[in-house]
Design a protein around this motif. Structure first.
Motif, mmCIF file in Angstrom:
data_model
loop_
_atom_site.group_PDB
_atom_site.id
_atom_site.type_symbol
_atom_site.label_atom_id
_atom_site.label_comp_id
_atom_site.label_asym_id
_atom_site.label_seq_id
_atom_site.Cartn_x
_atom_site.Cartn_y
_atom_site.Cartn_z
ATOM 1 N N ARG A 16 0.773 -1.249 -0.036
ATOM 2 C CA ARG A 16 -0.110 -0.005 -0.062
ATOM 3 C C ARG A 16 0.760 1.324 0.090
ATOM 4 N NH1 ARG A 16 -4.429 -2.579 3.783
ATOM 5 N NH2 ARG A 16 -5.872 -3.029 1.803
ATOM 6 N N GLU A 17 1.960 1.262 0.763
ATOM 7 C CA GLU A 17 2.748 2.466 0.939
ATOM 8 C C GLU A 17 3.625 2.496 -0.742
ATOM 9 O OE1 GLU A 17 5.937 2.250 3.671
ATOM 10 O OE2 GLU A 17 4.705 1.987 5.323
ATOM 11 N N GLN A 20 0.905 4.136 -2.802
ATOM 12 C CA GLN A 20 0.450 5.481 -2.676
ATOM 13 C C GLN A 20 1.400 6.285 -3.016
ATOM 14 O OE1 GLN A 20 -0.275 5.862 1.621
ATOM 15 N NE2 GLN A 20 -0.816 7.955 1.482
ATOM 16 N N THR A 23 0.906 6.664 -6.648
ATOM 17 C CA THR A 23 -0.049 7.376 -7.172
ATOM 18 C C THR A 23 0.289 8.886 -6.968
ATOM 19 O OG1 THR A 23 -1.345 5.403 -6.369
ATOM 20 C CG2 THR A 23 -2.614 7.776 -6.615
ATOM 21 N N GLU A 24 0.875 9.038 -5.634
ATOM 22 C CA GLU A 24 1.115 10.453 -5.298
ATOM 23 C C GLU A 24 1.885 11.198 -6.402
ATOM 24 O OE1 GLU A 24 0.026 13.075 -3.101
ATOM 25 O OE2 GLU A 24 -1.359 11.629 -2.990
#
Length: 105
Positions: A16-17, A20, A23-24
């Motif tokens: 997930r990190e 994320q 995605t950022e």
């Protein structure tokens, strides 16, 4: 094989990190792209407005009695004509290559 057991929840957390962060970065790239696009739109509108004002000012000068020739004689540029401001020329210096430097020695 490893002797250490992997914790599935820790792997999920790490996944997930990573997602994320990716995605950022992608979202930030879109933000920068849209900001740049908006800046171009504003600049293009400013140029259009300036050209329209130039065309109107030229027409107003003609209407007030000036001729094209007389206006040009003042140094005024007619609408639609590119600026004649000279641009800096690029230097055409020959570059030296390492092999040429070695051969010269």
């Amino acid at each position: 094989m490893t002797d250490q057991k992997l914790d599935p929840e820790e792997a999920v957390r790490l996944a997930r990190e990573l997602l994320q962060e990716t995605t950022e970065r992608r979202v930030n790239a879109v933000r920068a792209l849209v900001d740049a696009s908006n800046t171009v739109d504003v600049a293009e509108q400013s140029v259009k407005d300036a050209r329209d004002a130039h065309t109107k000012a030229w027409a107003d000068a003609i209407t007030s009695g000036w001729s094209d020739k007389e206006l040009r004689a003042t140094g005024a540029r007619p609408p639609g004509k590119a600026s004649t401001t000279p641009r800096a020329r690029r230097s055409n210096r020959a570059s030296t290559t390492p092999s040429a430097d070695v051969a010269a020695q």
